[in-house]
Scaffold this motif. Sequence first.
Motif, short mmCIF file in Angstrom:
data_model
loop_
_atom_site.label_atom_id
_atom_site.label_comp_id
_atom_site.label_asym_id
_atom_site.label_seq_id
_atom_site.Cartn_x
_atom_site.Cartn_y
_atom_site.Cartn_z
N MET A 105 107.64 28.79 67.61
CA MET A 105 109.08 28.68 67.74
C MET A 105 109.67 30.09 67.96
O MET A 105 109.37 31.02 67.24
N THR A 106 110.51 30.22 68.94
CA THR A 106 111.12 31.50 69.27
C THR A 106 112.44 31.64 68.51
O THR A 106 113.25 30.72 68.50
N THR A 107 112.63 32.80 67.93
CA THR A 107 113.87 33.05 67.21
C THR A 107 114.85 33.76 68.13
O THR A 107 114.46 34.52 69.00
N SER A 108 116.13 33.50 67.94
CA SER A 108 117.13 34.18 68.76
C SER A 108 117.49 35.54 68.18
O SER A 108 118.32 36.25 68.72
N PHE A 109 116.85 35.90 67.06
CA PHE A 109 117.07 37.20 66.42
C PHE A 109 115.72 37.87 66.16
O PHE A 109 115.33 38.07 65.02
N PRO A 110 115.03 38.25 67.24
CA PRO A 110 113.66 38.75 67.07
C PRO A 110 113.56 40.09 66.35
O PRO A 110 112.49 40.43 65.85
N TYR A 111 114.64 40.86 66.28
CA TYR A 111 114.59 42.18 65.66
C TYR A 111 115.30 42.23 64.31
O TYR A 111 115.51 43.30 63.75
N ALA A 112 115.67 41.07 63.80
CA ALA A 112 116.50 41.00 62.58
C ALA A 112 115.87 41.72 61.39
O ALA A 112 116.59 42.29 60.57
N HIS A 113 114.58 41.70 61.27
CA HIS A 113 113.93 42.29 60.09
C HIS A 113 113.36 43.68 60.35
O HIS A 113 112.66 44.23 59.49
N SER A 114 113.68 44.25 61.50
CA SER A 114 113.17 45.59 61.77
C SER A 114 113.95 46.62 60.96
O SER A 114 115.12 46.42 60.61
N ARG A 115 113.30 47.71 60.68
CA ARG A 115 113.93 48.79 59.91
C ARG A 115 115.16 49.33 60.64
O ARG A 115 116.18 49.60 60.03
N ALA A 116 115.09 49.44 61.96
CA ALA A 116 116.21 49.97 62.75
C ALA A 116 117.43 49.06 62.64
O ALA A 116 118.55 49.53 62.47
#
Length: 175
Positions: free
Chosen positions: A1-12
Motif C-alpha cells: 500500500m502506498t502512502t500519500s505521506f512517504p516522508y512523514a517520519h523522516s528526520r528532516a
Amino acid sequence: MTTSFPYAHSRATIMLNAAIRRHTDQHPGGLRALASALGIKQATVLSHMSNGRMAIPLERAPQLAEMLKMNAVEFTRAVLEQREPMVWALLTHSAEEDLPSEVRRICDAAASAPDLSTERVNFVLEVLRGGKPIPRRVNDHEAALLDLIQRHEPLGMSDAEWEHLMGGIEYLLDS
C-alpha cells in the motif's frame, strides 16, 4: 500500500514541522507569510514539505534553516538523508570509519553547535578531518596555527604537550 505521506517520519520532515510551528507561533501571517518570505509561491508546497507529502529540496535546506533558526548543518544532513538515503549511508559509513572516535565526537559537537554558521562548522570539520582549509578562509597566522595543531595531533596529548602547543599558539596569535 502506498502512502500519500512517504516522508512523514523522516528526520528532516520532523525538524521542519517543529521549526515551522515555532516560527508561525511567534510571527504573524502564518504559513502564507513564511512561504512568501522564502520565495515559495504557494504555501501548500511548504505544508507538503512539513507534513511529509513531498521531499524537501536539498538546495532549499540552508535557506529554510536560516529562516527557521535551525542548525543548518544538521538540517541539511537530515534533508540529504531524506532525499538520498543510499548516498547518506555511504557518506556516514565512510566518515565513521575514517575518523578516530575523539575526532568524531568533536565533529558531532561542532555540527550541532547552534551558534556556529555553516561555513565555520564546515571549516572545523575540514580541519579535524586532516584536510587543508581553503586558503581564502584563513590568513597566514591562522594557517600556521592550523598546521601546528595538525602536526602535533592534540587529541590524546598529555597536559605538558598540550601546554607546549598552547604556548606556540599564543606566540602565533601575538605576532
